[in-house]
Design a protein around this motif. Structure first.
Motif, PDB file in Angstrom:
ATOM      1  N   PRO A  47       0.829  -1.216   0.000  1.00 13.61           N
ATOM      2  CA  PRO A  47       0.000   0.000   0.000  1.00 13.61           C
ATOM      3  C   PRO A  47       0.861   1.264   0.000  1.00 13.61           C
ATOM      4  O   PRO A  47       1.911   1.319   0.660  1.00 13.61           O
ATOM      5  CB  PRO A  47      -0.800  -0.129   1.298  1.00 13.61           C
ATOM      6  CG  PRO A  47      -0.783  -1.581   1.623  1.00 13.61           C
ATOM      7  CD  PRO A  47       0.541  -2.090   1.144  1.00 13.61           C
ATOM      8  N   VAL A  48       0.434   2.252  -0.763  1.00 13.64           N
ATOM      9  CA  VAL A  48       1.126   3.548  -0.774  1.00 13.64           C
ATOM     10  C   VAL A  48       0.121   4.650  -0.433  1.00 13.64           C
ATOM     11  O   VAL A  48      -1.053   4.556  -0.771  1.00 13.64           O
ATOM     12  CB  VAL A  48       1.791   3.839  -2.133  1.00 13.64           C
ATOM     13  CG1 VAL A  48       2.924   2.870  -2.396  1.00 13.64           C
ATOM     14  CG2 VAL A  48       0.780   3.773  -3.268  1.00 13.64           C
ATOM     15  N   ASP A  49       0.602   5.656   0.236  1.00 15.84           N
ATOM     16  CA  ASP A  49      -0.243   6.767   0.681  1.00 15.84           C
ATOM     17  C   ASP A  49       0.000   7.967  -0.226  1.00 15.84           C
ATOM     18  O   ASP A  49       1.104   8.518  -0.251  1.00 15.84           O
ATOM     19  CB  ASP A  49       0.108   7.109   2.129  1.00 15.84           C
ATOM     20  CG  ASP A  49      -0.877   8.091   2.752  1.00 15.84           C
ATOM     21  OD1 ASP A  49      -1.676   8.695   2.004  1.00 15.84           O
ATOM     22  OD2 ASP A  49      -0.854   8.267   3.985  1.00 15.84           O
ATOM     23  N   ILE A  50      -1.044   8.359  -0.982  1.00 16.46           N
ATOM     24  CA  ILE A  50      -0.883   9.500  -1.892  1.00 16.46           C
ATOM     25  C   ILE A  50      -1.595  10.749  -1.366  1.00 16.46           C
ATOM     26  O   ILE A  50      -1.759  11.726  -2.099  1.00 16.46           O
ATOM     27  CB  ILE A  50      -1.390   9.159  -3.309  1.00 16.46           C
ATOM     28  CG1 ILE A  50      -2.879   8.798  -3.291  1.00 16.46           C
ATOM     29  CG2 ILE A  50      -0.569   8.037  -3.923  1.00 16.46           C
ATOM     30  CD1 ILE A  50      -3.492   8.645  -4.682  1.00 16.46           C
ATOM     31  N   ARG A  51      -1.986  10.713  -0.103  1.00 15.72           N
ATOM     32  CA  ARG A  51      -2.755  11.843   0.427  1.00 15.72           C
ATOM     33  C   ARG A  51      -1.970  13.155   0.420  1.00 15.72           C
ATOM     34  O   ARG A  51      -2.559  14.228   0.304  1.00 15.72           O
ATOM     35  CB  ARG A  51      -3.234  11.532   1.850  1.00 15.72           C
ATOM     36  CG  ARG A  51      -4.363  10.514   1.901  1.00 15.72           C
ATOM     37  CD  ARG A  51      -4.747  10.174   3.318  1.00 15.72           C
ATOM     38  NE  ARG A  51      -3.644   9.517   4.032  1.00 15.72           N
ATOM     39  CZ  ARG A  51      -3.714   9.140   5.302  1.00 15.72           C
ATOM     40  NH1 ARG A  51      -4.801   9.374   6.017  1.00 15.72           N
ATOM     41  NH2 ARG A  51      -2.679   8.531   5.871  1.00 15.72           N
TER      42      ARG A  51
END
Length: 272
Positions: free
Chosen positions: A188-192
């Motif tokens: 999972p990657v966080d693009i927020r």
């Protein structure tokens, strides 16, 4: 039927507005009495400072876009200030052809908790906020035919009964976590925290400042953000000079994967 029809929406790129307004307008047309629709746009920050309260004489078609499979978390505080007081409600969510997951049941629950009586609900498709090709130009003519039929069904339901059964929609009452993209290793990657960049084509027209739903783009230097970016796509899609863009590797990979994996057309889902 002595009801006030209300179209209420958060719609940075205009897709949710088009669907919600279309439903409300067709309900009103069925009334055939020249009644004026009350439009309530809560897209911009200043509009979410207004206290809104309805009565039993109101029908409220309320729509939001789906962000990561849920109601946008930046809207939760505001949505929970709206008072239904027995108003009839039609929760509508609009997603970019991936999935609406638990967004519709979440919006329905919010409305019920705040005194509304949901009598119908729907998940429609709009052009994805990340893309110009995924669900391109939707809602389109096919969608608007469904909008008209849905409005007719709502009108018939309102005019033929007073004791509405509890609305049941698809979704899990213990809502899923917000959807997260993955990197090429499947993690999972966080693009927020990804934010738009500004190129040399910018003319400093300030349109992006005016339309940012978070009020985050700096008035003096439009290449700077003073708040969060929710990746709504408004500044990119509405810039007349195509001066806004994203360059994050994780964001662009996710955008490409969405465009490939979810290219097949999905259709609106109605609950009534």
């Amino acid at each position: 039927m002595n009801k006030q029809i209300n179209a209420m929406y958060f719609s940075p790129t205009g897709t949710t507005k088009k669907i919600v307004s279309g439903i409300a307008e067709k309900i009103s047309e069925n009334l055939d009495d020249g009644r004026v629709i009350n439009y309530i746009d809560f897209t911009l920050p200043k509009l979410r400072k207004q206290l809104i309260s309805f009565t039993q004489e109101d029908v409220v078609v309320l729509g939001v876009p789906v962000y990561a499979g849920r109601v946008p978390n930046v809207l939760l505080k505001y949505l929970n200030t709206i008072k239904g007081n027995g108003a009839l409600a039609v929760p509508v969510v609009v997603y970019g052809n991936r999935n609406y997951d638990d967004a519709l049941i979440e919006l329905k629950d919010i409305l019920e908790l705040n005194g509304f009586k949901p009598i119908a609900g729907a998940a429609f498709i709009g052009e994805h906020s990340f893309s110009r090709t995924l669900a391109k130009d939707r809602p389109d003519d096919r969608d608007l035919i469904i909008v008209r039929d849905f409005a007719r069904q709502i009108y018939n339901k309102i005019t033929t009964g007073d004791n509405f059964q509890a609305l049941v929609v698809k979704g899990n009452s213990d809502y899923k976590s917000y959807y997260m993209p993955k990197d090429k290793e499947g993690r999972p990657v966080d693009i927020r925290k990804v934010t738009p960049k500004t190129n040399s084509d910018c003319t400093n027209c300030k349109l992006c400042v005016q339309i940012c739903p978070m009020g985050s783009i700096d008035q003096e230097d439009v290449s700077k953000l003073n708040g969060i970016c929710i990746k709504c796509g408004a500044c990119i899609k509405k810039c007349p000079f195509q001066a806004k863009y994203y360059d994050s590797e994780d964001y662009l990979r996710h955008k490409y994967e969405l465009e490939v994996e979810f290219a097949s057309r999905k259709e609106p889902v109605l609950f009534i």
